[in-house]
Design a protein around this motif. Structure first.
Motif, PDB file in Angstrom:
ATOM      1  N   SER A 178       0.857  -1.189   0.000  1.00 33.07           N
ATOM      2  CA  SER A 178       0.000   0.000   0.000  1.00 33.07           C
ATOM      3  C   SER A 178       0.889   1.232   0.000  1.00 33.07           C
ATOM      4  CB  SER A 178      -0.947   0.002   1.206  1.00 33.07           C
ATOM      5  OG  SER A 178      -0.236   0.120   2.422  1.00 33.07           O
ATOM      6  N   GLY A 179       0.266   2.428  -0.120  1.00 37.47           N
ATOM      7  CA  GLY A 179       1.087   3.619  -0.286  1.00 37.47           C
ATOM      8  C   GLY A 179       1.027   4.644   0.818  1.00 37.47           C
ATOM      9  N   ILE A 180      -0.052   4.698   1.570  1.00 38.86           N
ATOM     10  CA  ILE A 180      -0.260   5.804   2.484  1.00 38.86           C
ATOM     11  C   ILE A 180       0.173   5.452   3.905  1.00 38.86           C
ATOM     12  CG2 ILE A 180      -2.600   5.221   3.201  1.00 38.86           C
ATOM     13  CD1 ILE A 180      -3.316   8.207   2.804  1.00 38.86           C
TER      14      ILE A 180
ATOM     15  N   PRO B   6       4.605   6.136  -5.546  1.00 37.90           N
ATOM     16  CA  PRO B   6       3.696   7.251  -5.231  1.00 37.90           C
ATOM     17  C   PRO B   6       2.355   7.194  -5.955  1.00 37.90           C
ATOM     18  CG  PRO B   6       5.928   8.077  -5.502  1.00 37.90           C
ATOM     19  CD  PRO B   6       5.960   6.623  -5.906  1.00 37.90           C
ATOM     20  N   ALA B   7       2.306   6.601  -7.156  1.00 38.77           N
ATOM     21  CA  ALA B   7       1.062   6.607  -7.927  1.00 38.77           C
ATOM     22  C   ALA B   7      -0.052   5.817  -7.269  1.00 38.77           C
ATOM     23  CB  ALA B   7       1.311   6.048  -9.328  1.00 38.77           C
TER      24      ALA B   7
ATOM     25  N   ILE C 283       7.828   7.988   2.730  1.00 40.49           N
ATOM     26  CA  ILE C 283       9.222   7.607   2.540  1.00 40.49           C
ATOM     27  C   ILE C 283       9.854   8.393   1.401  1.00 40.49           C
ATOM     28  CG2 ILE C 283       8.842   5.707   0.911  1.00 40.49           C
ATOM     29  CD1 ILE C 283      11.119   5.535   3.974  1.00 40.49           C
ATOM     30  N   ALA C 284       9.051   8.768   0.389  1.00 44.04           N
ATOM     31  CA  ALA C 284       9.585   9.542  -0.738  1.00 44.04           C
ATOM     32  C   ALA C 284      10.062  10.909  -0.268  1.00 44.04           C
ATOM     33  CB  ALA C 284       8.513   9.686  -1.825  1.00 44.04           C
TER      34      ALA C 284
ATOM     35  N   ASP D  35      16.960   7.237  -3.980  1.00 43.14           N
ATOM     36  CA  ASP D  35      15.560   6.842  -3.946  1.00 43.14           C
ATOM     37  C   ASP D  35      15.428   5.323  -3.870  1.00 43.14           C
ATOM     38  OD1 ASP D  35      12.825   6.956  -3.998  1.00 43.14           O
ATOM     39  OD2 ASP D  35      12.674   7.321  -6.157  1.00 43.14           O
ATOM     40  N   GLU D  36      15.755   4.768  -2.722  1.00 46.38           N
ATOM     41  CA  GLU D  36      15.656   3.327  -2.513  1.00 46.38           C
ATOM     42  C   GLU D  36      15.605   3.024  -1.024  1.00 46.38           C
ATOM     43  OE1 GLU D  36      19.341   1.196  -3.618  1.00 46.38           O
ATOM     44  OE2 GLU D  36      20.210   3.178  -3.983  1.00 46.38           O
TER      45      GLU D  36
END
Length: 352
Positions: free
Chosen positions: A72-74, A187-188, A196-197, A207-208
């Motif tokens: 997931s992203g959030i 991010p998409a 984390i970004a 960016d890792e």
């Protein structure tokens, strides 16, 4: 519907850099729920929790233990208005107690949170014109929250980033070992995008990130490039692919095969290219046909006795060691071995 295979890759080398300790809490006892299976539990069962790490939020640096979830992203955490959350934890995010908190307005979100808050999941715009999020997971758990921009600190690295604080959460989501979930996808996949970004960008890191999960329940999450002083040999890499709409969201990889006892039980066609690496689950999910092939190869397996209409098998460590290994081969030839201690699901009956 495409079959989805969820795989947790256990790294065998220690990778260090800007390191966040990760851990797996003690097993949780779950009473008569349907969280991990479509069949209801007739007795008490034991579920291994997900891997967790610590983040600090707001001007008062409130510490939260959050599930590490590449699926997931959030970033979402227990909120002060979430009554379900308050029943299991005193750690709640209250935007009124942080001098750096700012609500994320629908008008400045470039249309990314204009969904209907009465239907389905995903971002929505609340009646107060504040962005919100409704999240649902494969195990049936879910939460709903409002979005805010505030200070986020991870392993001494700080950034201002967006995240959600829960106003509601399902009974199957709340627990006493974590107060939220930290998405690590591309991010998409979400709005607000993964924190984390922002952490990596604002602190000048590549960016890792890297995850190390040990079977003893310890682990690390490393931000930025790995340090070769902390592992032996070379690292094996596998390709990551965009989803059907050519957007990178989940960490989608391609499997060539899964084999057991030198026989292929699943080929690339069985997985339809939709294999997801998901650190937020303790399960390995495979298509029914592949599972049936695996069962056929097993033959007679050690089982001292059966319980719950043969759904549970009583075994000791020597019995478990006799179950076969699985070999996963990726499209670039890299392989991973899954041992019986990794794919067997542990349970116990009430009083046992």
């Amino acid at each position: 519907m495409r079959s989805v295979f969820i795989l947790i890759v256990l790294l065998q080398a220690v990778i260090a850099g800007v390191v966040i300790p990760a851990r797996k809490p003690a097993p949780e006892i779950v009473y008569n729920q349907k969280r991990q299976t479509q069949n209801p539990s007739e007795q008490v069962k034991e579920r291994l929790p997900s891997w967790v790490a610590e983040v600090n939020l707001g001007s008062n640096q409130t510490p939260f233990t959050v599930v590490i979830d590449t699926g997931s992203g959030i970033l979402g955490v227990y909120g002060s208005d979430c009554s379900d959350c308050a029943q299991v934890s005193n750690t709640l995010y209250d935007p009124t107690q942080s001098t750096t908190a700012q609500p994320l307005s629908c008008s400045t979100a470039n249309g990314q949170c204009n969904g209907d808050d009465t239907q389905g999941g995903g971002p929505f715009c609340s009646t107060s014109s504040q962005c919100g999020m409704q999240a649902a997971y494969g195990d049936g758990s879910s939460w709903r929250g409002l979005d805010v921009s505030d200070s986020v600190e991870i392993a001494g690295l700080t950034s201002t980033a967006g995240f959600s604080y829960f106003t509601q959460a399902s009974d199957s989501f709340v627990n006493d070992y974590a107060q939220g979930i930290m998405g690590l996808s591309y991010p998409a996949l979400s709005y607000p995008p993964p924190v984390i970004a922002s952490i990596l960008k604002d602190n000048g890191l590549t960016d890792e990130f890297w995850l190390l999960f040990n079977r003893d329940g310890t682990g690390e999450m490393t931000l930025g490039a790995p340090d070769s002083d902390y592992y032996n040999g070379s690292l094996s890499t596998i390709n990551v692919y965009p989803t059907q709409n050519n957007v990178y969201g989940f960490y989608v990889v391609q499997l060539e095969s899964i084999s057991c006892k030198n026989s292929i039980i699943g080929s690339a066609a069985d997985f339809s290219g939709q294999t997801i690496v998901d650190s937020g689950t303790t399960d390995i999910l495979i298509p029914q046909d592949v599972y049936s092939n695996f069962v056929s190869l097993l033959g007679t397996v050690p089982c001292r006795s059966t319980l719950l209409n043969s759904r549970l098998c009583a075994m000791d460590d020597s019995d478990i060691a006799q179950w076969p290994e699985l070999t996963v081969t990726f499209d670039n030839g890299a392989t991973a071995t899954i041992y019986s201690v990794d794919y067997l699901q542990y349970a116990r009956t009430q009083g046992g």
